[in-house]
Design a protein around this motif. Sequence first.
Motif, PDB file in Angstrom:
ATOM      1  N   GLU A  98       6.724  53.453  -5.423  1.00 48.14           N
ATOM      2  CA  GLU A  98       6.856  54.902  -5.530  1.00 48.14           C
ATOM      3  C   GLU A  98       7.819  55.431  -4.460  1.00 48.14           C
ATOM      4  N   PRO A  99       9.066  55.013  -4.503  1.00 45.59           N
ATOM      5  CA  PRO A  99       9.988  55.389  -3.419  1.00 45.59           C
ATOM      6  C   PRO A  99      10.139  56.890  -3.235  1.00 45.59           C
ATOM      7  N   LYS A 100      10.102  57.650  -4.325  1.00 44.13           N
ATOM      8  CA  LYS A 100      10.272  59.111  -4.209  1.00 44.13           C
ATOM      9  C   LYS A 100       9.111  59.768  -3.465  1.00 44.13           C
ATOM     10  N   LYS A 101       7.984  59.072  -3.388  1.00 47.14           N
ATOM     11  CA  LYS A 101       6.813  59.626  -2.707  1.00 47.14           C
ATOM     12  C   LYS A 101       6.603  59.036  -1.314  1.00 47.14           C
ATOM     13  N   ALA A 102       7.562  58.222  -0.854  1.00 48.16           N
ATOM     14  CA  ALA A 102       7.344  57.458   0.375  1.00 48.16           C
ATOM     15  C   ALA A 102       7.461  58.293   1.644  1.00 48.16           C
ATOM     16  N   SER A 103       8.456  59.167   1.709  1.00 50.51           N
ATOM     17  CA  SER A 103       8.661  59.960   2.925  1.00 50.51           C
ATOM     18  C   SER A 103       7.848  61.245   2.804  1.00 50.51           C
ATOM     19  N   ARG A 104       6.803  61.359   3.634  1.00 47.65           N
ATOM     20  CA  ARG A 104       5.878  62.481   3.497  1.00 47.65           C
ATOM     21  C   ARG A 104       5.411  62.958   4.877  1.00 47.65           C
ATOM     22  N   PRO A 105       6.330  63.530   5.669  1.00 46.97           N
ATOM     23  CA  PRO A 105       5.935  64.033   6.983  1.00 46.97           C
ATOM     24  C   PRO A 105       4.744  64.988   6.900  1.00 46.97           C
ATOM     25  N   PHE A 106       3.839  64.830   7.831  1.00 44.44           N
ATOM     26  CA  PHE A 106       2.649  65.674   8.010  1.00 44.44           C
ATOM     27  C   PHE A 106       1.576  65.478   6.943  1.00 44.44           C
TER      28      PHE A 106
END
Length: 408
Positions: A212-220
Amino acid sequence: MRRVVVTGMGIISPIGIGKEEVLQSLKDSKIAADTITSFDASNLPVKIAAEIKDFDPEKFIDKKLARRTDRFVHFALVAVKEALDQAKINLPDFSERTAVLIASGMGGFITLDTENNKFLSAGASKVSPFLIPMLLINMASGIVAIEHGLKGINFAPVSACAASGHAVAMGSMLIRHGYADVAIVGGAEATIAPLPIAGFANMKALSTRNDEPKKASRPFDVDRDGFVMGEGGAVLIIEAEEIAKKRNAQILAEIKGFGMNDDAYHMSAPDPEGSGAEKAMRMALEDAKINPDDIQYVSCHATSTPAGDVAEAKAIERIFGKHVFVNSSKALMGHLLGAAAAAELVIAILQMHSNFLHAMPNLDNLDPQIGINVVGKKTIETEIRNFMKNSFGFGGHNVSLVVGRYQG
Protein backbone atom coordinates in the motif's frame (compact mmCIF):
# COMPACT_ATOMS: atom_id res chain seq x y z
CA MET A 1 21.94 44.34 10.69
CA ARG A 2 20.51 43.80 7.21
CA ARG A 3 17.14 42.21 6.45
CA VAL A 4 17.15 39.10 4.25
CA VAL A 5 14.54 38.56 1.55
CA VAL A 6 13.66 35.80 -0.91
CA THR A 7 13.55 36.77 -4.60
CA GLY A 8 13.60 33.41 -6.39
CA MET A 9 12.67 29.78 -5.79
CA GLY A 10 13.19 26.55 -7.66
CA ILE A 11 12.11 23.00 -6.87
CA ILE A 12 12.22 19.52 -8.35
CA SER A 13 10.39 16.91 -6.33
CA PRO A 14 8.43 13.67 -6.58
CA ILE A 15 5.20 15.72 -6.78
CA GLY A 16 6.40 17.97 -9.57
CA ILE A 17 9.23 19.59 -11.48
CA GLY A 18 8.93 23.32 -10.97
CA LYS A 19 6.75 25.47 -8.74
CA GLU A 20 3.62 25.33 -10.92
CA GLU A 21 3.48 21.54 -10.94
CA VAL A 22 4.23 21.35 -7.24
CA LEU A 23 1.55 23.90 -6.36
CA GLN A 24 -1.06 21.99 -8.33
CA SER A 25 -0.02 18.73 -6.66
CA LEU A 26 -0.42 20.36 -3.24
CA LYS A 27 -3.94 21.47 -4.13
CA ASP A 28 -4.74 18.00 -5.48
CA SER A 29 -3.22 16.20 -2.46
CA LYS A 30 -1.10 14.15 -4.84
CA ILE A 31 0.83 11.33 -3.16
CA ALA A 32 4.07 10.36 -4.90
CA ALA A 33 4.94 7.16 -3.00
CA ASP A 34 4.88 4.08 -5.22
CA THR A 35 6.70 0.86 -5.97
CA ILE A 36 10.34 1.51 -6.90
CA THR A 37 10.91 1.48 -10.66
CA SER A 38 14.50 2.74 -11.04
CA PHE A 39 16.00 -0.61 -10.02
CA ASP A 40 14.92 -4.11 -9.02
CA ALA A 41 13.98 -3.86 -5.35
CA SER A 42 12.46 -7.34 -5.11
CA ASN A 43 15.19 -8.57 -2.75
CA LEU A 44 14.88 -5.61 -0.38
CA PRO A 45 12.67 -5.41 2.71
CA VAL A 46 11.37 -2.04 1.50
CA LYS A 47 10.21 -1.84 -2.12
CA ILE A 48 8.61 1.61 -2.15
CA ALA A 49 9.84 5.19 -2.50
CA ALA A 50 8.80 8.58 -3.85
CA GLU A 51 10.77 8.78 -7.09
CA ILE A 52 11.05 11.59 -9.63
CA LYS A 53 10.01 9.64 -12.68
CA ASP A 54 10.79 10.31 -16.35
CA PHE A 55 13.51 12.82 -15.45
CA ASP A 56 16.07 13.34 -18.22
CA PRO A 57 18.84 15.67 -16.96
CA GLU A 58 19.98 16.36 -20.51
CA LYS A 59 16.75 18.28 -21.12
CA PHE A 60 17.93 20.79 -18.52
CA ILE A 61 21.73 20.76 -18.47
CA ASP A 62 24.67 20.15 -20.80
CA LYS A 63 25.02 16.50 -21.86
CA LYS A 64 28.72 16.31 -20.96
CA LEU A 65 28.15 17.87 -17.55
CA ALA A 66 25.23 15.52 -16.89
CA ARG A 67 27.44 12.48 -17.53
CA ARG A 68 30.12 13.74 -15.14
CA THR A 69 27.88 14.62 -12.22
CA ASP A 70 25.62 12.65 -9.90
CA ARG A 71 21.85 12.78 -9.91
CA PHE A 72 21.78 14.98 -6.79
CA VAL A 73 23.82 17.61 -8.65
CA HIS A 74 21.36 17.41 -11.56
CA PHE A 75 18.56 18.22 -9.13
CA ALA A 76 20.49 21.18 -7.73
CA LEU A 77 21.18 22.62 -11.19
CA VAL A 78 17.53 22.31 -12.23
CA ALA A 79 16.34 24.04 -9.04
CA VAL A 80 18.96 26.80 -9.40
CA LYS A 81 17.88 27.53 -12.97
CA GLU A 82 14.24 27.97 -12.00
CA ALA A 83 15.14 30.12 -9.01
CA LEU A 84 17.42 32.39 -11.04
CA ASP A 85 14.81 32.74 -13.79
CA GLN A 86 12.36 34.01 -11.18
CA ALA A 87 14.84 36.28 -9.38
CA LYS A 88 15.88 37.93 -12.67
CA ILE A 89 19.26 38.78 -11.19
CA ASN A 90 22.33 39.57 -13.28
CA LEU A 91 24.80 37.39 -11.38
CA PRO A 92 27.98 38.86 -12.96
CA ASP A 93 27.17 42.07 -11.10
CA PHE A 94 27.48 40.16 -7.82
CA SER A 95 30.06 37.50 -8.70
CA GLU A 96 32.33 37.94 -5.68
CA ARG A 97 29.48 38.88 -3.35
CA THR A 98 27.28 35.82 -4.00
CA ALA A 99 27.52 32.91 -1.60
CA VAL A 100 26.47 29.40 -2.63
CA LEU A 101 25.39 26.96 0.09
CA ILE A 102 23.74 23.85 -1.33
CA ALA A 103 23.41 21.09 1.23
CA SER A 104 23.02 17.34 1.05
CA GLY A 105 22.84 14.62 3.60
CA MET A 106 24.55 11.89 1.58
CA GLY A 107 25.75 13.38 -1.71
CA GLY A 108 26.50 11.14 -4.68
CA PHE A 109 25.35 7.88 -3.13
CA ILE A 110 23.89 6.50 -6.36
CA THR A 111 27.30 6.94 -8.00
CA LEU A 112 29.01 5.30 -5.03
CA ASP A 113 26.62 2.35 -5.10
CA THR A 114 26.98 1.91 -8.87
CA GLU A 115 30.76 2.23 -8.99
CA ASN A 116 31.26 -0.07 -6.01
CA ASN A 117 29.27 -2.74 -7.84
CA LYS A 118 31.55 -2.28 -10.87
CA PHE A 119 34.61 -2.60 -8.65
CA LEU A 120 33.35 -5.81 -7.05
CA SER A 121 32.24 -7.43 -10.30
CA ALA A 122 34.83 -6.25 -12.85
CA GLY A 123 37.80 -4.84 -10.96
CA ALA A 124 39.42 -1.47 -10.27
CA SER A 125 39.99 -0.56 -13.92
CA LYS A 126 36.23 -0.26 -14.50
CA VAL A 127 35.71 2.37 -11.78
CA SER A 128 34.93 5.82 -13.20
CA PRO A 129 37.69 8.44 -12.91
CA PHE A 130 34.90 10.81 -11.94
CA LEU A 131 33.89 8.70 -8.92
CA ILE A 132 35.39 11.02 -6.30
CA PRO A 133 34.07 14.37 -7.60
CA MET A 134 30.71 12.76 -8.36
CA LEU A 135 30.16 11.58 -4.80
CA LEU A 136 31.45 14.65 -2.92
CA ILE A 137 28.65 16.45 -1.09
CA ASN A 138 30.14 19.90 -1.79
CA MET A 139 30.09 19.31 -5.54
CA ALA A 140 26.58 20.73 -6.03
CA SER A 141 27.71 24.07 -4.60
CA GLY A 142 30.95 23.88 -6.54
CA ILE A 143 29.34 23.12 -9.90
CA VAL A 144 26.78 25.90 -9.45
CA ALA A 145 29.63 28.34 -8.82
CA ILE A 146 31.52 27.12 -11.87
CA GLU A 147 28.47 27.29 -14.13
CA HIS A 148 27.62 30.85 -13.06
CA GLY A 149 31.06 32.30 -12.32
CA LEU A 150 30.35 32.86 -8.62
CA LYS A 151 33.47 33.55 -6.55
CA GLY A 152 31.98 34.27 -3.13
CA ILE A 153 31.74 32.04 -0.05
CA ASN A 154 30.95 28.49 -1.13
CA PHE A 155 30.38 25.33 0.92
CA ALA A 156 27.90 22.55 1.62
CA PRO A 157 26.30 22.23 5.05
CA VAL A 158 26.05 18.58 6.07
CA SER A 159 23.73 17.79 8.97
CA ALA A 160 21.63 14.88 7.71
CA CYS A 161 17.98 15.86 7.31
CA ALA A 162 18.55 19.33 8.75
CA ALA A 163 21.19 20.18 6.14
CA SER A 164 19.29 22.51 3.82
CA GLY A 165 17.73 24.22 6.84
CA HIS A 166 21.26 25.03 7.92
CA ALA A 167 22.01 26.25 4.39
CA VAL A 168 19.19 28.79 4.56
CA ALA A 169 20.11 29.91 8.07
CA MET A 170 23.83 30.21 7.33
CA GLY A 171 23.24 32.00 4.03
CA SER A 172 20.97 34.45 5.82
CA MET A 173 23.63 34.98 8.47
CA LEU A 174 26.26 35.77 5.82
CA ILE A 175 23.99 38.40 4.25
CA ARG A 176 22.92 39.89 7.57
CA HIS A 177 26.50 40.52 8.64
CA GLY A 178 27.82 41.73 5.30
CA TYR A 179 29.86 38.75 4.12
CA ALA A 180 27.64 38.42 1.04
CA ASP A 181 24.95 40.43 -0.72
CA VAL A 182 23.25 37.49 -2.45
CA ALA A 183 23.13 33.79 -1.58
CA ILE A 184 21.97 30.71 -3.44
CA VAL A 185 20.81 28.37 -0.68
CA GLY A 186 19.07 25.02 -0.59
CA GLY A 187 19.70 21.32 -0.88
CA ALA A 188 19.66 18.31 -3.17
CA GLU A 189 19.42 14.59 -2.50
CA ALA A 190 19.27 11.41 -4.58
CA THR A 191 19.53 8.26 -2.48
CA ILE A 192 16.92 5.94 -3.93
CA ALA A 193 19.37 3.10 -4.53
CA PRO A 194 19.72 -0.43 -3.10
CA LEU A 195 22.37 0.28 -0.46
CA PRO A 196 20.72 3.34 1.15
CA ILE A 197 17.31 1.64 1.10
CA ALA A 198 18.79 -1.44 2.78
CA GLY A 199 20.58 0.67 5.39
CA PHE A 200 17.56 2.76 6.36
CA ALA A 201 15.31 -0.31 6.29
CA ASN A 202 17.59 -2.29 8.60
CA MET A 203 17.57 0.50 11.16
CA LYS A 204 13.74 0.38 11.07
CA ALA A 205 13.41 3.95 9.79
CA LEU A 206 11.36 3.21 6.65
CA SER A 207 7.73 2.29 6.22
CA THR A 208 7.24 -1.32 5.14
CA ARG A 209 3.79 -0.85 3.56
CA ASN A 210 5.01 -2.41 0.32
CA ASP A 211 1.49 -3.44 -0.69
CA GLU A 212 0.00 0.00 0.00
CA PRO A 213 2.62 2.57 -1.01
CA LYS A 214 0.11 5.43 -1.29
CA LYS A 215 -0.80 4.90 2.37
CA ALA A 216 2.77 4.54 3.66
CA SER A 217 3.69 8.13 4.55
CA ARG A 218 1.34 9.18 7.34
CA PRO A 219 2.84 11.79 9.68
CA PHE A 220 1.05 12.09 13.04
CA ASP A 221 -1.23 9.12 12.30
CA VAL A 222 -1.39 6.51 15.03
CA ASP A 223 -0.55 3.76 12.51
CA ARG A 224 2.58 5.37 11.04
CA ASP A 225 5.54 3.00 10.76
CA GLY A 226 8.38 5.01 9.25
CA PHE A 227 9.18 7.40 6.43
CA VAL A 228 9.13 6.97 2.67
CA MET A 229 12.38 7.78 0.89
CA GLY A 230 12.09 10.68 -1.53
CA GLU A 231 14.49 12.57 -3.76
CA GLY A 232 14.81 16.02 -5.25
CA GLY A 233 16.21 19.48 -4.79
CA ALA A 234 15.15 23.00 -3.92
CA VAL A 235 16.92 26.34 -4.01
CA LEU A 236 16.10 29.87 -2.89
CA ILE A 237 17.75 33.08 -4.01
CA ILE A 238 18.08 35.30 -0.95
CA GLU A 239 19.40 38.85 -0.91
CA ALA A 240 19.99 41.81 1.34
CA GLU A 241 16.82 43.89 1.33
CA GLU A 242 18.57 46.97 -0.07
CA ILE A 243 20.08 44.98 -2.95
CA ALA A 244 16.70 43.56 -3.94
CA LYS A 245 14.99 46.95 -3.71
CA LYS A 246 17.72 48.69 -5.68
CA ARG A 247 17.24 46.34 -8.63
CA ASN A 248 13.43 46.41 -8.29
CA ALA A 249 13.21 42.68 -7.62
CA GLN A 250 9.94 41.02 -6.72
CA ILE A 251 10.25 40.07 -3.05
CA LEU A 252 8.51 36.79 -2.26
CA ALA A 253 9.14 36.51 1.48
CA GLU A 254 11.47 37.55 4.27
CA ILE A 255 13.72 35.24 6.30
CA LYS A 256 12.96 36.83 9.66
CA GLY A 257 14.75 34.60 12.13
CA PHE A 258 16.43 31.28 12.79
CA GLY A 259 17.48 29.05 15.65
CA MET A 260 20.03 26.23 15.58
CA ASN A 261 21.18 23.79 18.26
CA ASP A 262 21.62 20.08 19.04
CA ASP A 263 19.82 17.57 21.24
CA ALA A 264 23.09 15.94 22.39
CA TYR A 265 20.94 12.90 23.10
CA HIS A 266 21.33 10.05 20.56
CA MET A 267 22.83 9.47 17.12
CA SER A 268 19.47 8.85 15.44
CA ALA A 269 16.62 9.17 17.96
CA PRO A 270 15.28 12.58 18.99
CA ASP A 271 15.07 13.77 22.56
CA PRO A 272 11.67 12.18 23.40
CA GLU A 273 10.42 15.40 25.02
CA GLY A 274 11.51 17.55 22.08
CA SER A 275 13.57 19.82 24.33
CA GLY A 276 16.14 20.71 21.69
CA ALA A 277 13.47 21.29 19.08
CA GLU A 278 11.59 23.58 21.46
CA LYS A 279 14.74 25.58 22.20
CA ALA A 280 15.51 25.99 18.47
CA MET A 281 11.96 27.24 17.84
CA ARG A 282 12.16 29.71 20.71
CA MET A 283 15.54 30.93 19.46
CA ALA A 284 14.04 31.53 16.01
CA LEU A 285 11.12 33.50 17.45
CA GLU A 286 13.48 35.60 19.57
CA ASP A 287 15.75 36.21 16.60
CA ALA A 288 12.76 37.30 14.49
CA LYS A 289 11.53 39.49 17.37
CA ILE A 290 8.02 38.13 17.14
CA ASN A 291 5.73 36.32 19.56
CA PRO A 292 4.22 32.84 19.17
CA ASP A 293 0.85 34.53 18.52
CA ASP A 294 2.33 36.09 15.38
CA ILE A 295 2.79 32.64 13.78
CA GLN A 296 -0.17 31.13 11.94
CA TYR A 297 1.41 27.92 10.65
CA VAL A 298 4.21 25.46 11.38
CA SER A 299 5.64 23.43 8.50
CA CYS A 300 6.75 20.39 10.44
CA HIS A 301 9.72 18.13 9.99
CA ALA A 302 7.38 15.23 10.90
CA THR A 303 8.75 12.31 8.91
CA SER A 304 6.14 9.71 9.90
CA THR A 305 8.37 7.92 12.41
CA PRO A 306 6.80 6.91 15.74
CA ALA A 307 9.28 8.77 17.97
CA GLY A 308 10.05 11.82 15.86
CA ASP A 309 6.49 12.99 15.25
CA VAL A 310 5.60 12.87 18.95
CA ALA A 311 8.74 14.71 20.08
CA GLU A 312 8.17 17.55 17.62
CA ALA A 313 4.47 17.77 18.46
CA LYS A 314 5.25 18.08 22.18
CA ALA A 315 7.63 20.95 21.47
CA ILE A 316 5.12 22.75 19.24
CA GLU A 317 2.33 22.32 21.79
CA ARG A 318 4.40 23.85 24.59
CA ILE A 319 5.08 26.96 22.50
CA PHE A 320 1.95 27.43 20.40
CA GLY A 321 -0.75 25.31 22.01
CA LYS A 322 -3.39 24.63 19.37
CA HIS A 323 -3.60 28.08 17.82
CA VAL A 324 -1.35 27.33 14.82
CA PHE A 325 -2.10 25.02 11.90
CA VAL A 326 0.41 22.23 11.37
CA ASN A 327 1.14 19.92 8.45
CA SER A 328 4.03 17.96 6.91
CA SER A 329 4.75 17.89 3.20
CA LYS A 330 6.32 14.47 3.62
CA ALA A 331 2.75 13.15 3.63
CA LEU A 332 2.75 13.82 -0.12
CA MET A 333 6.32 13.68 -1.41
CA GLY A 334 8.13 11.50 1.10
CA HIS A 335 11.33 12.49 2.86
CA LEU A 336 13.93 14.30 0.75
CA LEU A 337 16.55 13.93 3.52
CA GLY A 338 19.11 16.74 3.16
CA ALA A 339 16.90 18.55 0.63
CA ALA A 340 13.74 18.29 2.74
CA ALA A 341 14.01 21.61 4.58
CA ALA A 342 14.53 23.69 1.45
CA ALA A 343 11.82 21.88 -0.52
CA GLU A 344 9.34 22.25 2.33
CA LEU A 345 10.30 25.91 2.73
CA VAL A 346 9.52 26.55 -0.93
CA ILE A 347 6.22 24.69 -0.48
CA ALA A 348 5.37 26.75 2.62
CA ILE A 349 6.01 30.02 0.76
CA LEU A 350 3.83 28.82 -2.13
CA GLN A 351 1.05 28.06 0.35
CA MET A 352 1.49 31.46 2.01
CA HIS A 353 0.99 33.22 -1.31
CA SER A 354 -1.97 31.02 -2.21
CA ASN A 355 -3.70 31.28 1.18
CA PHE A 356 -4.15 27.56 1.77
CA LEU A 357 -2.56 24.61 3.56
CA HIS A 358 -2.30 21.26 1.85
CA ALA A 359 -4.08 18.21 3.20
CA MET A 360 -2.68 15.19 5.02
CA PRO A 361 -4.58 12.50 3.09
CA ASN A 362 -3.35 9.58 5.20
CA LEU A 363 -4.26 11.11 8.56
CA ASP A 364 -6.98 8.61 9.37
CA ASN A 365 -6.52 8.59 13.14
CA LEU A 366 -4.50 11.27 14.90
CA ASP A 367 -2.11 9.78 17.45
CA PRO A 368 -3.65 10.55 20.88
CA GLN A 369 -0.20 11.64 22.12
CA ILE A 370 -0.31 14.55 19.65
CA GLY A 371 -2.15 17.61 20.96
CA ILE A 372 -1.64 20.11 18.16
CA ASN A 373 -3.88 21.40 15.37
CA VAL A 374 -2.88 19.13 12.48
CA VAL A 375 -4.42 19.77 9.06
CA GLY A 376 -6.61 16.79 8.21
CA LYS A 377 -7.63 15.06 5.00
CA LYS A 378 -8.84 18.25 3.30
CA THR A 379 -7.00 21.43 2.35
CA ILE A 380 -7.66 24.48 4.51
CA GLU A 381 -8.06 28.01 3.21
CA THR A 382 -6.37 30.46 5.56
CA GLU A 383 -4.24 33.59 5.55
CA ILE A 384 -0.60 33.07 6.52
CA ARG A 385 1.45 36.11 7.49
CA ASN A 386 4.28 34.32 9.28
CA PHE A 387 5.20 30.66 9.58
CA MET A 388 7.85 28.46 11.10
CA LYS A 389 9.77 25.75 9.27
CA ASN A 390 11.31 22.97 11.38
CA SER A 391 14.09 20.62 10.31
CA PHE A 392 15.80 17.97 12.40
CA GLY A 393 18.56 15.50 11.56
CA PHE A 394 20.36 12.39 12.79
CA GLY A 395 23.02 13.53 15.23
CA GLY A 396 20.46 15.65 17.07
CA HIS A 397 20.70 18.65 14.74
CA ASN A 398 17.81 21.13 15.01
CA VAL A 399 17.01 24.10 12.78
CA SER A 400 13.95 26.34 12.94
CA LEU A 401 13.27 29.19 10.53
CA VAL A 402 10.75 32.01 10.88
CA VAL A 403 9.59 33.27 7.48
CA GLY A 404 6.86 35.69 6.55
CA ARG A 405 5.37 38.16 4.14
CA TYR A 406 7.69 41.05 3.37
CA GLN A 407 6.62 44.46 4.58
CA GLY A 408 8.88 47.27 3.43
